[in-house]
Scaffold this active site. Structure first.
Site, short mmCIF file in Angstrom:
data_model
loop_
_atom_site.label_atom_id
_atom_site.label_comp_id
_atom_site.label_asym_id
_atom_site.label_seq_id
_atom_site.Cartn_x
_atom_site.Cartn_y
_atom_site.Cartn_z
CG ASP A 135 -0.94 -54.31 -50.94
OD1 ASP A 135 -0.40 -53.64 -51.84
OD2 ASP A 135 -1.51 -53.79 -49.95
CB ALA A 147 -7.01 -56.53 -61.81
CE1 TYR A 148 -1.79 -54.29 -54.74
CE2 TYR A 148 -0.16 -55.04 -56.33
CZ TYR A 148 -0.51 -54.67 -55.03
OH TYR A 148 0.46 -54.68 -54.03
CB CYS A 149 -7.06 -55.59 -54.53
SG CYS A 149 -7.53 -55.88 -52.82
CB THR A 151 -3.89 -60.95 -58.75
OG1 THR A 151 -3.40 -59.61 -58.66
CG2 THR A 151 -4.78 -61.09 -59.98
#
Ligand SMILES: NC(=O)C1=CN([C@@H]2O[C@H](COP(=O)(O)OP(=O)(O)OC[C@H]3O[C@@H](n4cnc5c(N)ncnc54)[C@H](OP(=O)(O)O)[C@@H]3O)[C@@H](O)[C@H]2O)C=CC1
Ligand SMILES: Nc1nc2c(c(=O)[nH]1)N=C([C@H](O)[C@@H](O)CO)CN2
Length: 236
Positions: A135, A147-149, A151
């Site tokens: 991403d 947390a998304y970023c 990972t």
């Protein structure tokens, strides 16, 4: 199965980008093995076209290892592995750790273990590729999806490490999109805000990811690279 028509493995292909890429590969006569977690119309559509669908829940190590075992019973070689499966979850009070662990597992543990255990299948094909779908948000961080970023940033690190370890037989690259397709619940105000973040200001659709995958699979001199596909967010 001869290495010349070895299947491409794509994870999370039951809907949206993964489903589109799986159809485009099938359009070209490329055998496909795909993972799905929920039974969706797209899953049956791929089966109807001859693709092999394997259930996978990457939220635990056991789930990842069970999927790997299934892959190894369905093929002796792989042309490529496309790590597309992903969960886009914002921080919500009270279950921050669960969300972080879930996204660590799907964005990092699953690609890590699948690459380690399935690279022998790739080595029986020439050329051979791994593609990690990351991403563009990794470039600057995200206050709403920490947390998304994080990972996805770990996934970018796996691109570099596996590219070094698996060269020269296997190329390993990433694709870092910004928004390519909205979700059904996204309202007009949200859509306008997101479109305003990029210089090109469009919702391009999933084929821009397939075009990026095609470039990486076809180019014999690209490895350890992550392609930015973000409509010019970084120059806005
Ligand atoms: N859409 C966009 O605009 C953008 C997408 N990306 C990235 O591109 C890729 C494709 O995006 P998109 O199509 O929107 O992705 P989706 O949000 O549609 O997720 C793809 C699939 O991942 C599967 N998945 C999620 N968690 C798990 C899990 N724990 N175990 C197994 N499978 C799981 C889901 O399966 P199921 O539905 O069966 O539960 C889902 O169908 C993703 O990696 C995403 O992060 C990056 C930036 C922008
Ligand atoms: N697994 C997913 N990851 C992401 C999605 C998605 O729908 N599923 N969507 C986005 C957004 O489009 C974001 O790029 C908007 O700024 C990001 N990742």
């Amino acid at each position: 199965m001869s290495a010349t028509n070895a299947p491409i493995l794509i994870t999370g292909a039951g809907q949206r980008v993964g489903l589109h890429c799986a159809h485009r590969l099938l359009d070209e006569g490329q055998p496909v093995i795909f993972s799905y977690r929920s039974e969706r119309p797209g899953v049956q559509a791929l089966r109807d076209r001859g693709a092999i669908g394997l259930f996978a829940d990457f939220s635990s190590e056991a789930g990842v290892l069970a999927f790997i075992a299934q892959v190894n019973t369905h093929t002796q070689s792989l042309r490529a592995i496309i790590h597309n499966a992903s969960a886009w979850v914002a921080e919500t009070p009270g279950d921050e750790s669960r969300a972080f662990i879930d996204m660590f597992n799907v964005h990092m543990l699953a690609p890590y273990l699948i690459n380690l255990h399935c690279s022998p299948l790739l080595q029986r094909s020439s050329p051979a590729d791994i593609v990690h779908i990351s991403d563009d948000v990794v470039r600057k961080g995200s206050r709403q999806h920490i947390a998304y970023c994080a990972t996805k940033a770990g996934l970018d690190s796996l691109t570099l490490s596996f590219a070094a370890q698996l060269a020269p037989l296997i190329k390993v690259n990433g694709i870092a999109p910004a928004m390519v397709m909205f979700n059904e619940g996204d309202d007009a105000a949200y859509r306008a805000r997101v479109l305003a973040k990029s210089a090109l200001g469009i919702e391009p659709g999933p084929d821009v990811i397939y075009q990026s995958v095609r470039y990486l699979l076809d180019n014999p001199y690209v490895t350890g690279t992550t392609l930015t596909v973000n409509g010019g967010r970084h120059i806005k």
